[in-house]
Every structure is written in C-alpha cells, then in structure tokens.
Scaffold this active site. Sequence first.
Site, PDB file in Angstrom:
ATOM      1  N   TRP A 132      33.684  42.814  37.312  1.00 21.55           N
ATOM      2  CA  TRP A 132      34.277  41.944  38.334  1.00 21.55           C
ATOM      3  C   TRP A 132      33.230  41.133  39.094  1.00 21.55           C
ATOM      4  O   TRP A 132      33.422  39.950  39.364  1.00 21.55           O
ATOM      5  CB  TRP A 132      35.164  42.746  39.283  1.00 21.55           C
ATOM      6  CG  TRP A 132      36.392  43.239  38.565  1.00 21.55           C
ATOM      7  CD1 TRP A 132      36.684  44.531  38.237  1.00 21.55           C
ATOM      8  CD2 TRP A 132      37.458  42.444  38.027  1.00 21.55           C
ATOM      9  NE1 TRP A 132      37.860  44.579  37.541  1.00 21.55           N
ATOM     10  CE2 TRP A 132      38.365  43.328  37.399  1.00 21.55           C
ATOM     11  CE3 TRP A 132      37.742  41.079  38.012  1.00 21.55           C
ATOM     12  CZ2 TRP A 132      39.531  42.889  36.764  1.00 21.55           C
ATOM     13  CZ3 TRP A 132      38.905  40.630  37.382  1.00 21.55           C
ATOM     14  CH2 TRP A 132      39.782  41.535  36.773  1.00 21.55           C
ATOM     15  N   ASP A 148      33.963  42.147  47.500  1.00 22.90           N
ATOM     16  CA  ASP A 148      35.235  42.383  46.802  1.00 22.90           C
ATOM     17  C   ASP A 148      35.550  43.876  46.913  1.00 22.90           C
ATOM     18  O   ASP A 148      34.862  44.701  46.322  1.00 22.90           O
ATOM     19  CB  ASP A 148      35.074  41.962  45.328  1.00 22.90           C
ATOM     20  CG  ASP A 148      36.328  42.221  44.492  1.00 22.90           C
ATOM     21  OD1 ASP A 148      37.308  42.775  45.030  1.00 22.90           O
ATOM     22  OD2 ASP A 148      36.320  41.855  43.299  1.00 22.90           O
ATOM     23  N   LYS A 187      46.347  47.767  44.251  1.00 18.57           N
ATOM     24  CA  LYS A 187      45.828  49.101  43.968  1.00 18.57           C
ATOM     25  C   LYS A 187      46.194  50.056  45.107  1.00 18.57           C
ATOM     26  O   LYS A 187      47.028  50.925  44.939  1.00 18.57           O
ATOM     27  CB  LYS A 187      44.313  49.071  43.745  1.00 18.57           C
ATOM     28  CG  LYS A 187      43.935  48.442  42.407  1.00 18.57           C
ATOM     29  CD  LYS A 187      43.253  47.177  42.584  1.00 18.57           C
ATOM     30  CE  LYS A 187      42.701  46.410  41.444  1.00 18.57           C
ATOM     31  NZ  LYS A 187      43.167  46.439  40.122  1.00 18.57           N
TER      32      LYS A 187
HETATM   33  C1  LIG Z   1      37.488  44.729  41.757  1.00 19.29           C
HETATM   34  C2  LIG Z   1      38.452  43.682  41.286  1.00 19.29           C
HETATM   35  N1  LIG Z   1      38.246  42.399  41.631  1.00 19.29           N
HETATM   36  C3  LIG Z   1      39.072  41.420  41.250  1.00 19.29           C
HETATM   37  C4  LIG Z   1      40.187  41.698  40.486  1.00 19.29           C
HETATM   38  C5  LIG Z   1      41.085  40.570  40.090  1.00 19.29           C
HETATM   39  O1  LIG Z   1      42.282  40.701  40.778  1.00 19.29           O
HETATM   40  P1  LIG Z   1      43.546  39.785  40.486  1.00 19.29           P
HETATM   41  O2  LIG Z   1      44.088  40.251  39.178  1.00 19.29           O
HETATM   42  O3  LIG Z   1      44.437  40.081  41.654  1.00 19.29           O
HETATM   43  O4  LIG Z   1      43.107  38.371  40.442  1.00 19.29           O
HETATM   44  C6  LIG Z   1      40.460  43.009  40.113  1.00 19.29           C
HETATM   45  C7  LIG Z   1      41.644  43.318  39.297  1.00 19.29           C
HETATM   46  O5  LIG Z   1      41.864  44.387  38.814  1.00 19.29           O
HETATM   47  C8  LIG Z   1      39.563  44.026  40.519  1.00 19.29           C
HETATM   48  O6  LIG Z   1      39.783  45.293  40.169  1.00 19.29           O
END
Ligand SMILES: Cc1ncc(COP(=O)(O)O)c(C=O)c1O
Length: 385
Positions: free
Chosen positions: A120, A194, A218
């Site tokens: 991520w 994040d 989550k």
């Molecule tokens: C740590 C993290 N950041 C970003 C995201 C991306 O999230 P989204 O699918 O809501 O765009 C996720 C998705 O699982 C994630 O676990």
Amino acid sequence: YIMTSTNNTVDYNNGLTHGRVLNFGAGPGCLPEEVLLEAQQELLNFQGSGKSIMELSHRGKEYSKVHEDAKSNLRLLLNIPENYDILFLQGGATSLFAGIPINLCNGNNDTIDYLVTGAWSKSAYNEAKMYTKVNAVADMESTKFRTVAEPSDWKRSDNASYFYYCDNETVHGVEMPSQQVYDNVPASIPILCDMSSNFLSRPVDVSKFGLIYAGAQKNAGIAGITIVIIRKDLLQKSKPDTPNVFNFLKKSQQNSLDNTPPTFNIYIMGLVLKWLLKNGGLDEMSRLSQTKSHMLYDFVDNSNGFYTCYIDKKYRSRMNACIRIKDGDEAMEEKFFKAAEKHGITDVKGHRSVGGVRVSLYNAITVRGVEVLLAFMKEFMAQNQ
Ligand SMILES: Cc1ncc(COP(=O)(O)O)c(C=O)c1O
C-alpha cells in the site's frame, strides 16, 4: 478449552447466529453483529421518520445528527485535538494516494519522503510521482516486505515537505510502531499516515501527525467512506485547482456536505463508533488485539514449522497475520482453505500477490473466534503433519 465437555467436539458455531461464519477477511471485514442488527432494526423507519436512513435528505435534521455524532464520537475515541478537522471523503483510501500530493504539494517544489513497507505504501509512492517529487527513505521490497529498516538507515531528503508511511500494511502483514516513526522524523515535517487497516484498533497520539486517513471497511464500517483527520494549518495548503470533491479546504469549510455524502456509510460508521465506545474504547481494542494476535503468532511459532510467519517479530501486524503452511506448500494451503470453509472459517486466503494464509483480526473478531480458529488449525496440523 474449545472442546465441549460432553462430546469432545469443537464448537465451531461459536455462538454466531443467523448462519453467520467466522469471517477473517482483510476487508471489507466483519462487522459487530450488534451493529448489523441495529441497522436492520431501524432500516425501514429510521427513528420515527417513516423513512430509511438512505431516503433521508443529507441536509435534514435526522441525518445532520448522524453526521455530527459520527464526528464527535470519532473525536472522543481518538482524542482528536481541536486544531484538527475531520473530513469524510469518497473514492476510497486509494483516492488519497493522489489526493495528498494534489492538495498539499506545490508542483515540483515539494518532496514527500516515503517509507515503503508494503504494497500500500508502494502504491501511494508510485502514484504520487505523477504529482510531486518523491523519495523512498527505505524500500523494503528487497526483503519481500518482511522487515523494516532501522530509522538510522532511513535516507530522508534534506528538504522534505512531508513524511509519508502506512501504519499497517494489510497485504504483507507489517505494522509500524507509530512512535518509531514520529520519534525519528523532525517535528517540523508533517507526518502523513495511511491507517486504513489498523484504524481504531489502538489509541493514537494524533498530535504527532499532520494527516491521518483510513478507508472505513476494516475497523470503522463499510466501503465507500474515507476518513481524513488533518491538522488545520495544512488545510491552507490545499491548492485551489484541486478538484472540489477532493479539496481538503473546501471539504472542511463545508463540513463534508458540499455534495451528497455517502449517508448510509456514515450512519454505519456511527453505529460502529458507538459500539466501540460502549465496549471500552481504543484501550480495550488495543488490549484485545494484542491478546488475539499473540494467541495466533504464539501458536504458529510453536508449531514446529508446520505454520510459519516470516515477518520480523518487531513488525508483525496485530491486524493481518500472514502465515505459510509447510514453508509455502500451495496444495496443502488449498486443502487448508477448503477444510476451514467447511468449519465456517472463511476468507483466510492470503492476497494473491503474497499467497499463503492471511488471518485478519479486526475489532469485531472475538477472542473466542480466535480460539475456534486455533482449534481448527491444531486439528488440521495433526491430520496433515
Ligand atoms: C492500508 C490500505 N491502504 C489503502 C487501501 C485502499 O483502500 P480502498 O480500497 O478503500 O481504496 C487499502 C485497502 O485494503 C489498505 O488496506
């Protein structure tokens, strides 16, 4: 302790009702059953309005209260200081990968330092390149994201405007001790974080951050709403040419009601926040997540190599445990998923880029649920050693 005394069988049902299963999915993850039942109960007629929450105007008095309660309960739970604002955005956590540089960076004049600890933060780093200068202070891909470089080895740029990292890498199962980050970044550099997959799982010293964001699906609710907690002085950095729906300053000025917010999603998040407050808040969630993750990792570490977690113990995630069976025996892992499913244990397959087993231990997973999982894992090991 899992076996029932009468017939020596495992109670896989785990007290779950309505034919529900033990969902260890990484996200959208499981929600507290109480929250789902509450939503069901008032679905047709929200608090005497004669309409469902989904049919109410986002400017009406009923929804306004939902919106304000969600903000104030979030502030209460995370102890968010007054000089921080809370924004509700759409577009998923992914929208912030671009949303951060397009709001906060001035063309090529600003550099963001990225600590790349998993899929991520790597995605965020790659996307930001389109909008600003980026620097990877450490890129842990060379270790298959199994550990994190010591702060003394981070290659911070001389003139970084921001420092970015991901508190919990959902795909690779790496969680940062947040303090290790803010103790090693000068206070003058705002830290952007994040927290999508460990949001609301432990107390956070918000004052150490410039911006925290999280997708809700989550620990905070359902997909479709992204929470941004931003220090108010940074709002002024929002560039006027940022699209309105992603412009931090405009969102803040309009209380995230400049356009129709995802009202149902904010409502569900509000129910989760109330559930958290009722169940001991973030201290209790932290205690429980420590307990649950230690139970699982201790069991794995004592399985004589039948199960293995390759992540450096210092960085093992309390939320997403990545485990291999027999050193990555894929046929055996497939057998594991099928057997688990038969026992009502679902969504334990690792991310396709990593493989193996991934067990997500979000707030709605109970200690009892982990006991049931471990009983199954023990039984599977005994049958397949
Ligand atoms: C740590 C993290 N950041 C970003 C995201 C991306 O999230 P989204 O699918 O809501 O765009 C996720 C998705 O699982 C994630 O676990």
